[in-house]
Design a protein around this motif. Structure first.
Motif, PDB file in Angstrom:
ATOM      1  N   UNK A   2       0.822  -1.211   0.000  1.00  0.00           N
ATOM      2  CA  UNK A   2       0.000   0.000   0.000  1.00  0.00           C
ATOM      3  C   UNK A   2       0.854   1.259   0.000  1.00  0.00           C
ATOM      4  N   UNK A   3       1.947   1.248   0.733  1.00  0.00           N
ATOM      5  CA  UNK A   3       2.839   2.414   0.788  1.00  0.00           C
ATOM      6  C   UNK A   3       3.556   2.636  -0.540  1.00  0.00           C
ATOM      7  N   UNK A   4       3.984   1.556  -1.180  1.00  0.00           N
ATOM      8  CA  UNK A   4       4.640   1.693  -2.485  1.00  0.00           C
ATOM      9  C   UNK A   4       3.680   2.238  -3.536  1.00  0.00           C
ATOM     10  N   UNK A   5       2.448   1.770  -3.516  1.00  0.00           N
ATOM     11  CA  UNK A   5       1.446   2.324  -4.428  1.00  0.00           C
ATOM     12  C   UNK A   5       1.201   3.801  -4.136  1.00  0.00           C
ATOM     13  N   UNK A   6       1.162   4.158  -2.860  1.00  0.00           N
ATOM     14  CA  UNK A   6       0.950   5.555  -2.469  1.00  0.00           C
ATOM     15  C   UNK A   6       2.091   6.440  -2.982  1.00  0.00           C
ATOM     16  N   UNK A   7       3.315   5.946  -2.873  1.00  0.00           N
ATOM     17  CA  UNK A   7       4.463   6.713  -3.381  1.00  0.00           C
ATOM     18  C   UNK A   7       4.327   6.951  -4.879  1.00  0.00           C
ATOM     19  N   UNK A   8       3.949   5.901  -5.617  1.00  0.00           N
ATOM     20  CA  UNK A   8       3.739   6.045  -7.061  1.00  0.00           C
ATOM     21  C   UNK A   8       2.633   7.065  -7.350  1.00  0.00           C
ATOM     22  N   UNK A   9       1.557   6.977  -6.605  1.00  0.00           N
ATOM     23  CA  UNK A   9       0.442   7.901  -6.828  1.00  0.00           C
ATOM     24  C   UNK A   9       0.835   9.343  -6.503  1.00  0.00           C
ATOM     25  N   UNK A  10       1.615   9.529  -5.442  1.00  0.00           N
ATOM     26  CA  UNK A  10       2.088  10.880  -5.092  1.00  0.00           C
ATOM     27  C   UNK A  10       2.943  11.487  -6.205  1.00  0.00           C
ATOM     28  N   UNK A  11       3.737  10.651  -6.812  1.00  0.00           N
ATOM     29  CA  UNK A  11       4.626  11.116  -7.878  1.00  0.00           C
ATOM     30  C   UNK A  11       3.863  11.421  -9.157  1.00  0.00           C
ATOM     31  N   UNK A  12       2.755  10.719  -9.401  1.00  0.00           N
ATOM     32  CA  UNK A  12       2.081  10.770 -10.690  1.00  0.00           C
ATOM     33  C   UNK A  12       0.938  11.779 -10.755  1.00  0.00           C
ATOM     34  N   UNK A  13       0.162  11.931  -9.686  1.00  0.00           N
ATOM     35  CA  UNK A  13      -1.034  12.777  -9.733  1.00  0.00           C
ATOM     36  C   UNK A  13      -0.992  13.865  -8.672  1.00  0.00           C
ATOM     37  N   UNK A  14      -1.814  14.903  -8.850  1.00  0.00           N
ATOM     38  CA  UNK A  14      -1.857  15.985  -7.854  1.00  0.00           C
ATOM     39  C   UNK A  14      -2.355  15.476  -6.497  1.00  0.00           C
ATOM     40  N   UNK A  15      -1.789  16.002  -5.457  1.00  0.00           N
ATOM     41  CA  UNK A  15      -2.147  15.628  -4.087  1.00  0.00           C
ATOM     42  C   UNK A  15      -3.619  15.899  -3.818  1.00  0.00           C
ATOM     43  N   UNK A  16      -4.140  16.986  -4.396  1.00  0.00           N
ATOM     44  CA  UNK A  16      -5.544  17.339  -4.178  1.00  0.00           C
ATOM     45  C   UNK A  16      -6.504  16.327  -4.787  1.00  0.00           C
ATOM     46  N   UNK A  17      -5.997  15.477  -5.671  1.00  0.00           N
ATOM     47  CA  UNK A  17      -6.826  14.434  -6.270  1.00  0.00           C
ATOM     48  C   UNK A  17      -6.660  13.127  -5.490  1.00  0.00           C
ATOM     49  N   UNK A  43      -5.306  12.447  -2.406  1.00  0.00           N
ATOM     50  CA  UNK A  43      -5.537  12.355  -0.962  1.00  0.00           C
ATOM     51  C   UNK A  43      -7.000  12.088  -0.621  1.00  0.00           C
ATOM     52  N   UNK A  44      -7.947  12.776  -1.239  1.00  0.00           N
ATOM     53  CA  UNK A  44      -9.347  12.418  -0.940  1.00  0.00           C
ATOM     54  C   UNK A  44      -9.690  10.968  -1.298  1.00  0.00           C
ATOM     55  N   UNK A  45      -9.000  10.401  -2.272  1.00  0.00           N
ATOM     56  CA  UNK A  45      -9.272   9.016  -2.652  1.00  0.00           C
ATOM     57  C   UNK A  45      -8.827   8.031  -1.578  1.00  0.00           C
ATOM     58  N   UNK A  46      -7.979   8.468  -0.669  1.00  0.00           N
ATOM     59  CA  UNK A  46      -7.576   7.567   0.419  1.00  0.00           C
ATOM     60  C   UNK A  46      -8.764   7.233   1.324  1.00  0.00           C
ATOM     61  N   UNK A  47      -9.841   8.012   1.212  1.00  0.00           N
ATOM     62  CA  UNK A  47     -11.032   7.710   2.007  1.00  0.00           C
ATOM     63  C   UNK A  47     -11.722   6.431   1.534  1.00  0.00           C
ATOM     64  N   UNK A  48     -11.302   5.891   0.401  1.00  0.00           N
ATOM     65  CA  UNK A  48     -11.834   4.589  -0.025  1.00  0.00           C
ATOM     66  C   UNK A  48     -11.535   3.507   1.004  1.00  0.00           C
TER      67      UNK A  48
END
Length: 117
Positions: A58-73, A75-80
């Motif tokens: 989960x952390x490795x995926x999060x790192x990839x997502x942080x690098x690829x997309x805006x934080x404002x997009x 971070x709210x998706x973490x509520x899934x």
């Protein structure tokens, strides 16, 4: 849009599965304590290792997502993870969930769909 939502869902599932295994481990362990016995039995538990593996994924995926997309997009998706956590409570721990909580989950899902548009 589908890619980011899919990755966010997988990342959330990894975090929830990590929590599920941690809950299983802690339910079967002796009471928490700062003793060598407690920590030795925890670290030797295969379910605890699996918990760490899911958290790592989960952390490795999060790192990839942080690098690829805006934080404002993203971070709210973490509520899934709240959505999957509710499902895990029902599936794995046989908890009953009132309708009002499911309505809250539906609102979270609707919000996630609005965020990625």
């Amino acid at each position: 849009m589908l890619k980011i939502l899919s990755l966010a869902a997988v990342q959330s599932v990894c975090l929830v599965l990590g929590q599920v295994f941690l809950k299983y481990v802690m339910a079967r362990m002796q009471p928490f304590g700062w003793t060598w016995t407690f920590w030795g039995s925890l670290l030797a538990n295969w379910q605890f290792a699996l918990c760490g593996l899911f958290f790592l994924c989960g952390s490795l995926l999060w790192i990839y997502m942080l690098k690829t997309w805006p934080f404002s997009v993203i971070y709210p998706l973490s509520s899934l993870s709240y959505v999957f956590g509710m499902a895990a409570a029902v599936l794995f721990f046989h908890e009953s969930v009132p309708a009002a909580r499911w309505a809250g989950v539906a609102l979270i899902m609707a919000g996630c769909c609005l965020v990625v548009k």
